[in-house]
Design an enzyme around this catalytic site. Structure first.
Site, PDB file in Angstrom:
ATOM      1  N   GLY A  15       0.778  -1.240   0.000  1.00  0.00           N
ATOM      2  CA  GLY A  15       0.000   0.000   0.000  1.00  0.00           C
ATOM      3  C   GLY A  15       0.807   1.286   0.000  1.00  0.00           C
ATOM      4  O   GLY A  15       0.304   2.326   0.437  1.00  0.00           O
ATOM      5  N   SER A  16       2.027   1.245  -0.541  1.00  0.00           N
ATOM      6  CA  SER A  16       2.790   2.496  -0.538  1.00  0.00           C
ATOM      7  C   SER A  16       2.191   3.508  -1.519  1.00  0.00           C
ATOM      8  O   SER A  16       2.236   4.719  -1.288  1.00  0.00           O
ATOM      9  CB  SER A  16       4.268   2.245  -0.849  1.00  0.00           C
ATOM     10  OG  SER A  16       4.444   1.788  -2.161  1.00  0.00           O
ATOM     11  N   ASN A  17       1.591   3.019  -2.598  1.00  0.00           N
ATOM     12  CA  ASN A  17       0.913   3.957  -3.512  1.00  0.00           C
ATOM     13  C   ASN A  17      -0.363   4.502  -2.887  1.00  0.00           C
ATOM     14  O   ASN A  17      -0.698   5.675  -3.084  1.00  0.00           O
ATOM     15  CB  ASN A  17       0.625   3.282  -4.860  1.00  0.00           C
ATOM     16  CG  ASN A  17       1.856   3.252  -5.732  1.00  0.00           C
ATOM     17  OD1 ASN A  17       2.258   4.271  -6.277  1.00  0.00           O
ATOM     18  ND2 ASN A  17       2.483   2.090  -5.831  1.00  0.00           N
ATOM     19  N   ARG A  68     -16.201 -15.541 -10.009  1.00  0.00           N
ATOM     20  CA  ARG A  68     -15.693 -14.174 -10.103  1.00  0.00           C
ATOM     21  C   ARG A  68     -16.815 -13.136 -10.129  1.00  0.00           C
ATOM     22  O   ARG A  68     -16.679 -12.031  -9.590  1.00  0.00           O
ATOM     23  CB  ARG A  68     -14.834 -14.047 -11.364  1.00  0.00           C
ATOM     24  CG  ARG A  68     -14.017 -12.779 -11.366  1.00  0.00           C
ATOM     25  CD  ARG A  68     -13.666 -12.335 -12.748  1.00  0.00           C
ATOM     26  NE  ARG A  68     -12.929 -13.334 -13.490  1.00  0.00           N
ATOM     27  CZ  ARG A  68     -11.653 -13.221 -13.797  1.00  0.00           C
ATOM     28  NH1 ARG A  68     -10.967 -12.189 -13.409  1.00  0.00           N
ATOM     29  NH2 ARG A  68     -11.051 -14.141 -14.512  1.00  0.00           N
ATOM     30  N   MET A  93      -4.093  -7.330  -6.854  1.00  0.00           N
ATOM     31  CA  MET A  93      -3.578  -8.511  -7.545  1.00  0.00           C
ATOM     32  C   MET A  93      -4.683  -9.448  -8.052  1.00  0.00           C
ATOM     33  O   MET A  93      -4.500 -10.660  -8.076  1.00  0.00           O
ATOM     34  CB  MET A  93      -2.615  -9.278  -6.628  1.00  0.00           C
ATOM     35  CG  MET A  93      -1.408  -8.478  -6.195  1.00  0.00           C
ATOM     36  SD  MET A  93      -0.450  -7.846  -7.593  1.00  0.00           S
ATOM     37  CE  MET A  93       0.363  -9.339  -8.109  1.00  0.00           C
ATOM     38  N   ILE A  95      -7.371 -10.081 -11.383  1.00  0.00           N
ATOM     39  CA  ILE A  95      -7.773  -9.677 -12.732  1.00  0.00           C
ATOM     40  C   ILE A  95      -9.268  -9.377 -12.698  1.00  0.00           C
ATOM     41  O   ILE A  95     -10.054 -10.142 -12.135  1.00  0.00           O
ATOM     42  CB  ILE A  95      -7.528 -10.837 -13.735  1.00  0.00           C
ATOM     43  CG1 ILE A  95      -6.054 -11.258 -13.715  1.00  0.00           C
ATOM     44  CG2 ILE A  95      -8.021 -10.475 -15.117  1.00  0.00           C
ATOM     45  CD1 ILE A  95      -5.150 -10.460 -14.594  1.00  0.00           C
ATOM     46  N   LEU A  96      -9.651  -8.258 -13.284  1.00  0.00           N
ATOM     47  CA  LEU A  96     -11.075  -7.903 -13.336  1.00  0.00           C
ATOM     48  C   LEU A  96     -11.623  -8.300 -14.708  1.00  0.00           C
ATOM     49  O   LEU A  96     -10.931  -8.198 -15.723  1.00  0.00           O
ATOM     50  CB  LEU A  96     -11.238  -6.406 -13.089  1.00  0.00           C
ATOM     51  CG  LEU A  96     -10.807  -5.964 -11.674  1.00  0.00           C
ATOM     52  CD1 LEU A  96     -10.652  -4.450 -11.588  1.00  0.00           C
ATOM     53  CD2 LEU A  96     -11.800  -6.470 -10.622  1.00  0.00           C
ATOM     54  N   HIS A 112       1.782   0.779 -13.024  1.00  0.00           N
ATOM     55  CA  HIS A 112       2.574  -0.407 -13.367  1.00  0.00           C
ATOM     56  C   HIS A 112       4.059  -0.031 -13.350  1.00  0.00           C
ATOM     57  O   HIS A 112       4.434   1.027 -13.864  1.00  0.00           O
ATOM     58  CB  HIS A 112       2.169  -0.914 -14.756  1.00  0.00           C
ATOM     59  CG  HIS A 112       2.904  -2.147 -15.146  1.00  0.00           C
ATOM     60  ND1 HIS A 112       2.591  -3.388 -14.620  1.00  0.00           N
ATOM     61  CD2 HIS A 112       3.966  -2.341 -15.970  1.00  0.00           C
ATOM     62  CE1 HIS A 112       3.424  -4.282 -15.106  1.00  0.00           C
ATOM     63  NE2 HIS A 112       4.263  -3.675 -15.931  1.00  0.00           N
ATOM     64  N   GLU A 145      -9.520  -3.976 -21.189  1.00  0.00           N
ATOM     65  CA  GLU A 145      -9.712  -5.410 -21.004  1.00  0.00           C
ATOM     66  C   GLU A 145      -8.405  -6.210 -21.016  1.00  0.00           C
ATOM     67  O   GLU A 145      -8.344  -7.309 -20.475  1.00  0.00           O
ATOM     68  CB  GLU A 145     -10.657  -5.976 -22.073  1.00  0.00           C
ATOM     69  CG  GLU A 145     -12.122  -5.641 -21.822  1.00  0.00           C
ATOM     70  CD  GLU A 145     -12.579  -4.433 -22.607  1.00  0.00           C
ATOM     71  OE1 GLU A 145     -12.198  -3.300 -22.228  1.00  0.00           O
ATOM     72  OE2 GLU A 145     -13.303  -4.610 -23.595  1.00  0.00           O
TER      73      GLU A 145
END
Ligand code: GRF
Length: 218
Positions: A15-17, A68, A93, A95-96, A112, A145
């Site tokens: 969580g540094s971002n 999902r 982490m 994937i949506l 990223h 996507e």
């Protein structure tokens, strides 16, 4: 004054971002506020950061869902309940699905640790070392996507130095991540950058930048 953009930050780890976004949004003039932090990992340190900042948190553990769609429905419920207008993936982490992402087209950002389109996917600093590149960095992009693929808002470059390890390089990249993610959110919140088809469009606002920006989308 315009109301602040309501941001949900999705995390899985350190969580540094998230912390960089918390710190930026502590400033009264920052145009976004963190409305919710969602973690799919109950033990993520990011949750402690959020709680320490007094932010609403939700743990939505993907392992508790058979499919999902149900996990994503729980995400959606959280986002709706907290009236999120922008979603920031910050070390999230999971994937949506394309369906979920289509619903939020132009409203989900990711960070990223490479200069995309180089080194998408996992272990980007390690990939940079394996390929022997001399410069790498980080990218904030709209999410579409395909993994690490959407229109780019902003990038920052760092040198790859002799003797770098994956850890030392990742740490150098993270310094820049913490600088550009709050910057990108500010741009979206002030509508300085909007998503167009494959690219982002920068709307020049000389009052903010003190100069006219070229339109990189043209
Ligand atoms: C960052 O390196 C980011 O680029 C990648 O995941 C990492 C998250 O780090 N997507 P943190 O949890 O924000 O410290």
């Amino acid at each position: 004054m315009n109301p602040k953009l309501r941001v949900a930050v999705l995390v899985s780890g350190h969580g540094s971002n998230l912390q960089a976004l918390i710190d930026a949004s502590a400033s009264p003039e920052y145009p976004a506020q963190i409305a919710l932090v969602i973690s799919n990992v109950p033990t993520a340190y990011a949750l402690e950061r959020a709680r320490a900042a007094g932010l609403p948190t939700k743990v939505i553990d993907h392992r508790a869902f058979q499919v999902r769609e149900d996990f994503e429905q729980a995400l959606l419920d959280g986002l709706t309940e907290h009236r999120a207008e922008l979603v920031c993936l910050a070390g999230f982490m999971r994937i949506l699905s394309p369906g979920f992402l289509r619903m939020f087209r132009g409203q989900i950002l990711n960070i990223h640790p490479s200069l995309l389109p180089a080194f998408p996917g996992l272990h980007a600093p390690k990939q940079a070392l394996i390929h022997g590149v001399k410069i790498t960095g980080c990218t904030v992009h709209f999410v579409d996507e395909a993994t690490d693929n959407g229109p780019i808002l902003v990038q920052a470059a760092v040198p790859v130095l002799p003797g770098d390890t994956e850890e030392s390089l990742a740490a150098r990249i993270q310094v820049e991540e913490h600088r550009i993610y709050p910057m990108a959110v500010r741009w979206v919140a002030t509508q300085l950058v909007v998503r167009e088809d494959r690219r982002t469009r920068v709307d020049a606002k000389p009052a903010i930048f003190g100069l006219s920006l070229l339109n990189p989308g043209s």
